[in-house]
Structure formats: C-alpha cells, structure tokens
Write a protein that holds these residues in place. Structure first.
Motif, PDB file in Angstrom:
ATOM      1  N   LEU A 168       7.227   5.003  -6.879  1.00  0.00           N
ATOM      2  CA  LEU A 168       6.695   3.646  -6.771  1.00  0.00           C
ATOM      3  C   LEU A 168       7.436   2.876  -5.702  1.00  0.00           C
ATOM      4  CD1 LEU A 168       6.390   2.673 -10.547  1.00  0.00           C
ATOM      5  CD2 LEU A 168       4.537   3.292  -9.008  1.00  0.00           C
ATOM      6  N   CYS A 169       6.683   2.212  -4.847  1.00  0.00           N
ATOM      7  CA  CYS A 169       7.254   1.351  -3.813  1.00  0.00           C
ATOM      8  C   CYS A 169       7.042  -0.094  -4.239  1.00  0.00           C
ATOM      9  CB  CYS A 169       6.588   1.631  -2.477  1.00  0.00           C
ATOM     10  SG  CYS A 169       7.243   0.670  -1.094  1.00  0.00           S
ATOM     11  N   ALA A 170       8.002  -0.944  -3.946  1.00  0.00           N
ATOM     12  CA  ALA A 170       7.893  -2.358  -4.291  1.00  0.00           C
ATOM     13  C   ALA A 170       8.518  -3.207  -3.195  1.00  0.00           C
ATOM     14  CB  ALA A 170       8.577  -2.642  -5.630  1.00  0.00           C
ATOM     15  N   HIS A 218       7.555  -9.579   3.180  1.00  0.00           N
ATOM     16  CA  HIS A 218       8.779  -9.499   2.387  1.00  0.00           C
ATOM     17  C   HIS A 218       9.892  -8.771   3.134  1.00  0.00           C
ATOM     18  CE1 HIS A 218       6.447  -9.947  -1.649  1.00  0.00           C
ATOM     19  NE2 HIS A 218       6.667 -11.108  -1.051  1.00  0.00           N
ATOM     20  N   ASP A 219      11.126  -9.249   2.923  1.00  0.00           N
ATOM     21  CA  ASP A 219      12.274  -8.582   3.534  1.00  0.00           C
ATOM     22  C   ASP A 219      12.768  -7.409   2.698  1.00  0.00           C
ATOM     23  OD1 ASP A 219      13.233 -11.788   4.592  1.00  0.00           O
ATOM     24  OD2 ASP A 219      12.808 -10.115   5.942  1.00  0.00           O
ATOM     25  N   LYS A 220      12.762  -7.552   1.397  1.00  0.00           N
ATOM     26  CA  LYS A 220      13.316  -6.509   0.534  1.00  0.00           C
ATOM     27  C   LYS A 220      12.247  -5.520   0.124  1.00  0.00           C
ATOM     28  CE  LYS A 220      16.167  -8.085  -2.713  1.00  0.00           C
ATOM     29  NZ  LYS A 220      16.732  -9.042  -3.723  1.00  0.00           N
ATOM     30  N   MET A 221      12.615  -4.255   0.177  1.00  0.00           N
ATOM     31  CA  MET A 221      11.714  -3.200  -0.273  1.00  0.00           C
ATOM     32  C   MET A 221      12.490  -2.179  -1.079  1.00  0.00           C
ATOM     33  SD  MET A 221       9.001  -2.708   2.872  1.00  0.00           S
ATOM     34  CE  MET A 221       7.781  -1.890   1.817  1.00  0.00           C
ATOM     35  N   TYR A 222      11.774  -1.498  -1.988  1.00  0.00           N
ATOM     36  CA  TYR A 222      12.415  -0.592  -2.946  1.00  0.00           C
ATOM     37  C   TYR A 222      11.571   0.666  -3.130  1.00  0.00           C
ATOM     38  CZ  TYR A 222      13.842  -5.322  -4.502  1.00  0.00           C
ATOM     39  OH  TYR A 222      14.267  -6.631  -4.559  1.00  0.00           O
ATOM     40  N   TRP A 223      12.253   1.763  -3.463  1.00  0.00           N
ATOM     41  CA  TRP A 223      11.591   2.967  -3.948  1.00  0.00           C
ATOM     42  C   TRP A 223      12.152   3.298  -5.319  1.00  0.00           C
ATOM     43  CZ3 TRP A 223       7.411   5.535  -2.547  1.00  0.00           C
ATOM     44  CH2 TRP A 223       6.942   5.440  -1.214  1.00  0.00           C
ATOM     45  N   PHE A 227       6.770  -6.904  -6.223  1.00  0.00           N
ATOM     46  CA  PHE A 227       5.356  -6.531  -6.175  1.00  0.00           C
ATOM     47  C   PHE A 227       5.271  -5.031  -5.916  1.00  0.00           C
ATOM     48  CE2 PHE A 227       3.388 -10.701  -6.120  1.00  0.00           C
ATOM     49  CZ  PHE A 227       4.451 -11.512  -5.788  1.00  0.00           C
ATOM     50  N   PHE A 228       4.473  -4.367  -6.719  1.00  0.00           N
ATOM     51  CA  PHE A 228       4.424  -2.914  -6.671  1.00  0.00           C
ATOM     52  C   PHE A 228       3.158  -2.378  -6.025  1.00  0.00           C
ATOM     53  CE2 PHE A 228       7.990  -1.194  -9.032  1.00  0.00           C
ATOM     54  CZ  PHE A 228       8.512  -2.337  -9.619  1.00  0.00           C
ATOM     55  N   GLY A 229       3.312  -1.211  -5.399  1.00  0.00           N
ATOM     56  CA  GLY A 229       2.163  -0.455  -4.936  1.00  0.00           C
ATOM     57  C   GLY A 229       1.568   0.351  -6.079  1.00  0.00           C
ATOM     58  N   GLN A 230       0.515   1.096  -5.769  1.00  0.00           N
ATOM     59  CA  GLN A 230      -0.168   1.887  -6.793  1.00  0.00           C
ATOM     60  C   GLN A 230       0.601   3.147  -7.167  1.00  0.00           C
ATOM     61  OE1 GLN A 230      -2.635   0.876  -8.502  1.00  0.00           O
ATOM     62  NE2 GLN A 230      -4.406   0.223  -7.331  1.00  0.00           N
ATOM     63  N   GLY A 231       1.542   3.539  -6.345  1.00  0.00           N
ATOM     64  CA  GLY A 231       2.329   4.723  -6.637  1.00  0.00           C
ATOM     65  C   GLY A 231       1.778   5.978  -5.983  1.00  0.00           C
ATOM     66  N   THR A 232       2.670   6.955  -5.794  1.00  0.00           N
ATOM     67  CA  THR A 232       2.279   8.286  -5.323  1.00  0.00           C
ATOM     68  C   THR A 232       2.745   9.291  -6.365  1.00  0.00           C
ATOM     69  OG1 THR A 232       2.421   7.762  -2.964  1.00  0.00           O
ATOM     70  CG2 THR A 232       2.650  10.076  -3.590  1.00  0.00           C
ATOM     71  N   ARG A 233       1.793  10.060  -6.851  1.00  0.00           N
ATOM     72  CA  ARG A 233       2.155  11.106  -7.812  1.00  0.00           C
ATOM     73  C   ARG A 233       2.308  12.415  -7.041  1.00  0.00           C
ATOM     74  NH1 ARG A 233       2.564  11.077 -13.001  1.00  0.00           N
ATOM     75  NH2 ARG A 233       1.447   9.104 -13.226  1.00  0.00           N
ATOM     76  N   TYR A 279       0.833  -1.198   0.000  1.00  0.00           N
ATOM     77  CA  TYR A 279       0.000   0.000   0.000  1.00  0.00           C
ATOM     78  C   TYR A 279       0.868   1.249   0.000  1.00  0.00           C
ATOM     79  CZ  TYR A 279      -3.251  -3.476   1.879  1.00  0.00           C
ATOM     80  OH  TYR A 279      -4.010  -4.600   2.077  1.00  0.00           O
ATOM     81  N   GLN A 280       0.448   2.213  -0.799  1.00  0.00           N
ATOM     82  CA  GLN A 280       1.136   3.501  -0.808  1.00  0.00           C
ATOM     83  C   GLN A 280       0.122   4.605  -0.545  1.00  0.00           C
ATOM     84  OE1 GLN A 280       3.834   2.618  -4.618  1.00  0.00           O
ATOM     85  NE2 GLN A 280       4.302   4.588  -3.652  1.00  0.00           N
TER      86      GLN A 280
END
Lengths: 112, 108
Positions: free
Chosen positions: A90-92, A29-34, A102-108, A5-6
């Motif tokens: 985008l967060c994943a 999940h252990d790994k997260m990304y921006w 796996f990606f979130g919906q994103g924040t614009r 969720y974002q």
C-alpha cells in the motif's frame, strides 16, 4: 481530480525477476509511504519519504528500495523477487504537517 | 517496543447492537490517534481522529491517556458498518503506524 494511484493492481511474477511497483499522487503532498500488509496482519511501514531526494527505511526490514526524484512519484523496486515477497503493498501520502494519510488502492504481488 | 495493539481480529454483532473495537498504544509522549476503515473493495480511508473529537457515521472514540487506549464505539451497529477497522498512531517522527485491524461483521 487529486488522487493517489498505484499500478499494477495485481502482479504475478516468477522468482528472480526485477519488479517496480508504481505510486503517483496528484495531491501535492510532500510525505509518502509504503506499507506491506499480509492477510489479517498489521500494516508494516517499509519506506517513507519527506520530500524529493528524501528516503528512509521503515520499521520493518525490507529488501525493496525506493526513490523520490519527483514529488509526485514514489516507486518501489525489488531487484530479485522471491516468494517471501508475496504480499499486498500500500502506498500513501500526506501533507508535511498533515494528520491524514491518503491511500492508494494497493498492489497485490504474488511471486511464484 | 512501540506498537498499536488491536486484540480482536474479528467482531461479529447483530444489527442494532452496540459495537466496541479496542485499541491500545504504547507510544511515549502525546501521539495523535486515528481510526481508519476499509470497506469491501475500497481503499483504506480515515474514519476519525481524536483531535477533532468528532462523530463520524455514529462512531466515537475516546482517548484514555491513563490506560493508553483509544477504543472505537457505536451504540447501534448497521449492516453498512461491516468493514475492516484499523487503529493508527502518528508518531513523533511523523510516521503513521497501524494496528493489525479488526474485521467487523454486522448481521441482520
């Protein structure tokens, strides 16, 4: 239901304001990304984390910072927003040895 | 420099025609390769990965290590294939790196 969720989905904010983009996942999940993505451009990795208390800068230099105090939470903060920060974020997340992000919906974000 | 290159920003094809999206990578070793897709108003999601050698929604992708390419193909495009497609690499540090994306428009 396991998801990522974002919030917020959209944000318009004035120059100089401090902002935090939230990202939470219930997938264990252990790994997260921006990632940062300008229209029609590639996704640029700006931060990633292998787990709690682990944060690394990505390949694209960013003035933002991140923290990973809890496994499920990976917020991104801009201390002083500028118009050049206008972009989609985008967060994943993925398993530590996983081969799917796996990606979130994103924040614009729009900084005026 | 290590990167994923998708040379086409936009591909416009007619329904029923073949479609091929090009992807080249410049990572050393044997990286894992993927195609991700983003349909209108939906989040980015995995379409297929090369290690699975699978066909998803009629799409296939062949890894050519000699040419360092991973092109995505579908013999007969459908209108529901209209979307943004991203080629991605899982590099040796366990990070997903993406190309710039190709917008596919399938017209009836």
């Amino acid at each position: 239901e396991a998801d990522i969720y974002q919030t917020p989905r959209y944000l318009v904010i004035g120059t100089g304001k401090k902002i935090t983009l939230e990202c939470s996942q219930t997938m264990g999940h252990d790994k997260m990304y921006w990632y940062q993505q300008d229209p029609g451009m590639e996704l640029h990795l700006i931060h990633y984390s292998y787990g709690v208390n682990s944060t690394e800068k990505g390949d694209l230099s960013s003035e933002s910072t991140v923290s990973r105090i809890r496994t499920e939470h990976f917020p991104l903060t801009l201390e002083s927003a500028r118009p050049s920060h206008t972009s989609q974020y985008l967060c994943a997340s993925s398993e530590i040895s996983g081969t799917e992000a796996f990606f979130g919906q994103g924040t614009r974000l729009t900084v005026v | 420099a290590q990167r994923v290159t998708q040379p086409e920003k936009l591909l416009s094809v007619f329904k029923g025609a073949p479609v091929e999206l090009k992807c080249n990578y410049s990572y050393s070793g044997s990286p894992e390769l993927f195609w991700y897709v983003q349909y209108s108003r939906q989040r980015l999601q995995l379409l297929l990965r090369h290690i699975s050698r699978e066909s998803i929604k009629g799409f296939t992708a062949d890894l050519n290590k000699g040419e360092t390419s991973f092109h995505l193909k579908k013999p007969f495009a459908q209108e529901e294939d209209s979307a943004m497609y991203y080629c991605a690499v899982l590099d040796s540090w366990g990070k997903f790196q993406f190309g710039a994306g190709t917008q596919v428009v399938v017209t009836p």
